[in-house]
Design a protein around this motif. Structure first.
Motif, PDB file in Angstrom:
ATOM      1  N   ARG A   1      10.609   2.552  -9.489  1.00 52.12           N
ATOM      2  CA  ARG A   1      10.005   2.512  -8.177  1.00 52.12           C
ATOM      3  C   ARG A   1       8.599   1.977  -8.306  1.00 52.12           C
ATOM      4  O   ARG A   1       7.913   2.280  -9.267  1.00 52.12           O
ATOM      5  CB  ARG A   1       9.975   3.898  -7.548  1.00 52.12           C
ATOM      6  N   VAL A   2       8.192   1.222  -7.324  1.00 46.92           N
ATOM      7  CA  VAL A   2       6.829   0.676  -7.290  1.00 46.92           C
ATOM      8  C   VAL A   2       6.206   1.037  -5.956  1.00 46.92           C
ATOM      9  O   VAL A   2       6.787   0.800  -4.900  1.00 46.92           O
ATOM     10  CB  VAL A   2       6.826  -0.861  -7.472  1.00 46.92           C
ATOM     11  N   GLN A   3       5.024   1.630  -6.022  1.00 46.87           N
ATOM     12  CA  GLN A   3       4.257   1.958  -4.822  1.00 46.87           C
ATOM     13  C   GLN A   3       2.879   1.321  -4.952  1.00 46.87           C
ATOM     14  O   GLN A   3       2.285   1.361  -6.031  1.00 46.87           O
ATOM     15  CB  GLN A   3       4.107   3.466  -4.666  1.00 46.87           C
ATOM     16  N   THR A   4       2.392   0.742  -3.873  1.00 52.34           N
ATOM     17  CA  THR A   4       1.066   0.126  -3.894  1.00 52.34           C
ATOM     18  C   THR A   4       0.312   0.463  -2.621  1.00 52.34           C
ATOM     19  O   THR A   4       0.901   0.818  -1.606  1.00 52.34           O
ATOM     20  CB  THR A   4       1.157  -1.414  -4.013  1.00 52.34           C
ATOM     21  N   ARG A   5      -0.990   0.307  -2.705  1.00 44.69           N
ATOM     22  CA  ARG A   5      -1.843   0.451  -1.544  1.00 44.69           C
ATOM     23  C   ARG A   5      -2.889  -0.622  -1.607  1.00 44.69           C
ATOM     24  O   ARG A   5      -3.657  -0.624  -2.571  1.00 44.69           O
ATOM     25  CB  ARG A   5      -2.505   1.821  -1.533  1.00 44.69           C
ATOM     26  N   PRO A   6      -2.993  -1.587  -0.721  1.00 45.05           N
ATOM     27  CA  PRO A   6      -2.109  -1.811   0.425  1.00 45.05           C
ATOM     28  C   PRO A   6      -0.750  -2.361  -0.029  1.00 45.05           C
ATOM     29  O   PRO A   6      -0.519  -2.532  -1.229  1.00 45.05           O
ATOM     30  CB  PRO A   6      -2.873  -2.844   1.246  1.00 45.05           C
ATOM     31  N   TRP A   7       0.105  -2.681   0.935  1.00 40.79           N
ATOM     32  CA  TRP A   7       1.434  -3.203   0.605  1.00 40.79           C
ATOM     33  C   TRP A   7       1.306  -4.439  -0.274  1.00 40.79           C
ATOM     34  O   TRP A   7       0.276  -5.114  -0.274  1.00 40.79           O
ATOM     35  CB  TRP A   7       2.247  -3.496   1.866  1.00 40.79           C
ATOM     36  N   SER A   8       2.349  -4.730  -1.039  1.00 39.52           N
ATOM     37  CA  SER A   8       2.293  -5.854  -1.994  1.00 39.52           C
ATOM     38  C   SER A   8       3.655  -6.509  -2.159  1.00 39.52           C
ATOM     39  O   SER A   8       4.686  -5.889  -1.930  1.00 39.52           O
ATOM     40  CB  SER A   8       1.848  -5.354  -3.372  1.00 39.52           C
ATOM     41  N   SER A   9       3.621  -7.752  -2.618  1.00 38.11           N
ATOM     42  CA  SER A   9       4.817  -8.428  -3.111  1.00 38.11           C
ATOM     43  C   SER A   9       4.969  -8.021  -4.572  1.00 38.11           C
ATOM     44  O   SER A   9       3.986  -7.865  -5.282  1.00 38.11           O
ATOM     45  CB  SER A   9       4.666  -9.946  -3.020  1.00 38.11           C
ATOM     46  N   VAL A  10       6.228  -7.862  -5.037  1.00 39.44           N
ATOM     47  CA  VAL A  10       6.478  -7.360  -6.389  1.00 39.44           C
ATOM     48  C   VAL A  10       7.321  -8.360  -7.168  1.00 39.44           C
ATOM     49  O   VAL A  10       8.336  -8.849  -6.665  1.00 39.44           O
ATOM     50  CB  VAL A  10       7.209  -6.002  -6.349  1.00 39.44           C
ATOM     51  N   TYR A  11       6.893  -8.641  -8.420  1.00 34.20           N
ATOM     52  CA  TYR A  11       7.598  -9.573  -9.302  1.00 34.20           C
ATOM     53  C   TYR A  11       7.881  -8.887 -10.630  1.00 34.20           C
ATOM     54  O   TYR A  11       7.038  -8.160 -11.150  1.00 34.20           O
ATOM     55  CB  TYR A  11       6.731 -10.811  -9.573  1.00 34.20           C
ATOM     56  N   LEU A  12       9.060  -9.116 -11.170  1.00 32.72           N
ATOM     57  CA  LEU A  12       9.436  -8.580 -12.471  1.00 32.72           C
ATOM     58  C   LEU A  12       9.805  -9.758 -13.357  1.00 32.72           C
ATOM     59  O   LEU A  12      10.752 -10.487 -13.060  1.00 32.72           O
ATOM     60  CB  LEU A  12      10.621  -7.623 -12.338  1.00 32.72           C
ATOM     61  N   ASN A  13       9.023  -9.971 -14.415  1.00 36.98           N
ATOM     62  CA  ASN A  13       9.193 -11.124 -15.310  1.00 36.98           C
ATOM     63  C   ASN A  13       9.248 -12.440 -14.531  1.00 36.98           C
ATOM     64  O   ASN A  13      10.045 -13.319 -14.817  1.00 36.98           O
ATOM     65  CB  ASN A  13      10.436 -10.968 -16.175  1.00 36.98           C
ATOM     66  N   GLY A  14       8.395 -12.552 -13.514  1.00 39.18           N
ATOM     67  CA  GLY A  14       8.284 -13.781 -12.750  1.00 39.18           C
ATOM     68  C   GLY A  14       9.260 -13.925 -11.607  1.00 39.18           C
ATOM     69  O   GLY A  14       9.145 -14.841 -10.802  1.00 39.18           O
ATOM     70  N   ARG A  15      10.213 -13.009 -11.465  1.00 38.29           N
ATOM     71  CA  ARG A  15      11.209 -13.079 -10.389  1.00 38.29           C
ATOM     72  C   ARG A  15      10.825 -12.090  -9.295  1.00 38.29           C
ATOM     73  O   ARG A  15      10.572 -10.910  -9.570  1.00 38.29           O
ATOM     74  CB  ARG A  15      12.595 -12.725 -10.933  1.00 38.29           C
ATOM     75  N   GLN A  16      10.790 -12.569  -8.058  1.00 32.18           N
ATOM     76  CA  GLN A  16      10.387 -11.695  -6.961  1.00 32.18           C
ATOM     77  C   GLN A  16      11.457 -10.634  -6.696  1.00 32.18           C
ATOM     78  O   GLN A  16      12.628 -10.954  -6.520  1.00 32.18           O
ATOM     79  CB  GLN A  16      10.122 -12.489  -5.687  1.00 32.18           C
ATOM     80  N   LEU A  17      11.024  -9.374  -6.683  1.00 31.76           N
ATOM     81  CA  LEU A  17      11.929  -8.264  -6.385  1.00 31.76           C
ATOM     82  C   LEU A  17      11.871  -7.880  -4.920  1.00 31.76           C
ATOM     83  O   LEU A  17      12.872  -7.500  -4.342  1.00 31.76           O
ATOM     84  CB  LEU A  17      11.552  -7.025  -7.206  1.00 31.76           C
ATOM     85  N   ALA A  18      10.675  -7.924  -4.347  1.00 35.39           N
ATOM     86  CA  ALA A  18      10.504  -7.499  -2.958  1.00 35.39           C
ATOM     87  C   ALA A  18       9.302  -8.187  -2.343  1.00 35.39           C
ATOM     88  O   ALA A  18       8.330  -8.470  -3.029  1.00 35.39           O
ATOM     89  CB  ALA A  18      10.328  -5.995  -2.891  1.00 35.39           C
ATOM     90  N   ARG A  19       9.396  -8.420  -1.044  1.00 33.50           N
ATOM     91  CA  ARG A  19       8.263  -8.997  -0.333  1.00 33.50           C
ATOM     92  C   ARG A  19       7.250  -7.935   0.051  1.00 33.50           C
ATOM     93  O   ARG A  19       6.079  -8.234   0.242  1.00 33.50           O
ATOM     94  CB  ARG A  19       8.733  -9.719   0.926  1.00 33.50           C
ATOM     95  N   GLU A  20       7.726  -6.687   0.214  1.00 32.23           N
ATOM     96  CA  GLU A  20       6.825  -5.597   0.587  1.00 32.23           C
ATOM     97  C   GLU A  20       7.198  -4.319  -0.147  1.00 32.23           C
ATOM     98  O   GLU A  20       8.371  -4.031  -0.354  1.00 32.23           O
ATOM     99  CB  GLU A  20       6.879  -5.341   2.091  1.00 32.23           C
ATOM    100  N   THR A  21       6.189  -3.559  -0.538  1.00 31.49           N
ATOM    101  CA  THR A  21       6.409  -2.262  -1.168  1.00 31.49           C
ATOM    102  C   THR A  21       6.432  -1.192  -0.085  1.00 31.49           C
ATOM    103  O   THR A  21       5.937  -1.432   1.020  1.00 31.49           O
ATOM    104  CB  THR A  21       5.271  -1.944  -2.154  1.00 31.49           C
ATOM    105  N   LEU A  34       5.369  -6.607 -14.981  1.00 29.19           N
ATOM    106  CA  LEU A  34       5.405  -6.247 -13.568  1.00 29.19           C
ATOM    107  C   LEU A  34       4.134  -6.759 -12.906  1.00 29.19           C
ATOM    108  O   LEU A  34       3.032  -6.466 -13.356  1.00 29.19           O
ATOM    109  CB  LEU A  34       5.501  -4.725 -13.436  1.00 29.19           C
ATOM    110  N   LYS A  35       4.310  -7.516 -11.854  1.00 25.91           N
ATOM    111  CA  LYS A  35       3.161  -8.116 -11.159  1.00 25.91           C
ATOM    112  C   LYS A  35       3.237  -7.740  -9.683  1.00 25.91           C
ATOM    113  O   LYS A  35       4.297  -7.830  -9.070  1.00 25.91           O
ATOM    114  CB  LYS A  35       3.205  -9.635 -11.303  1.00 25.91           C
ATOM    115  N   VAL A  36       2.112  -7.288  -9.130  1.00 25.63           N
ATOM    116  CA  VAL A  36       2.021  -7.025  -7.703  1.00 25.63           C
ATOM    117  C   VAL A  36       0.900  -7.887  -7.128  1.00 25.63           C
ATOM    118  O   VAL A  36      -0.163  -8.041  -7.734  1.00 25.63           O
ATOM    119  CB  VAL A  36       1.784  -5.530  -7.385  1.00 25.63           C
ATOM    120  N   CYS A  37       1.168  -8.469  -5.982  1.00 22.25           N
ATOM    121  CA  CYS A  37       0.172  -9.283  -5.274  1.00 22.25           C
ATOM    122  C   CYS A  37      -0.095  -8.610  -3.932  1.00 22.25           C
ATOM    123  O   CYS A  37       0.791  -8.541  -3.072  1.00 22.25           O
ATOM    124  CB  CYS A  37       0.671 -10.709  -5.077  1.00 22.25           C
TER     125      CYS A  37
END
Length: 64
Positions: A1-21, A34-37
């Protein structure tokens, strides 16, 4: 599970997992990048290496 503040796009090894957390997904055991933008802005990103273990839930929290 990934939680961020504020909301974020999430990438795992360069592949986007979700547009919003928050996001919850299943992946195989191993080491990942794991990368969050924050708010989808590619200039406001944090990247961390994470280790996922079999049969365990891993929670990562990010805050800008």
């Amino acid at each position: 599970r990934v939680q961020t503040r504020p909301w974020s796009s999430v990438y795992l090894n360069g592949r986007q997992l979700a547009r919003e957390t928050p996001v919850s997904t299943s992946v195989e055991e191993g080491n990942y990048r794991l990368k969050v933008c924050f708010e989808g802005d590619n200039r406001r990103c944090i990247t961390r290496r994470v280790r996922i273990e079999a049969n365990r839930e891993t929670l990562k929290r990010f805050r800008e």
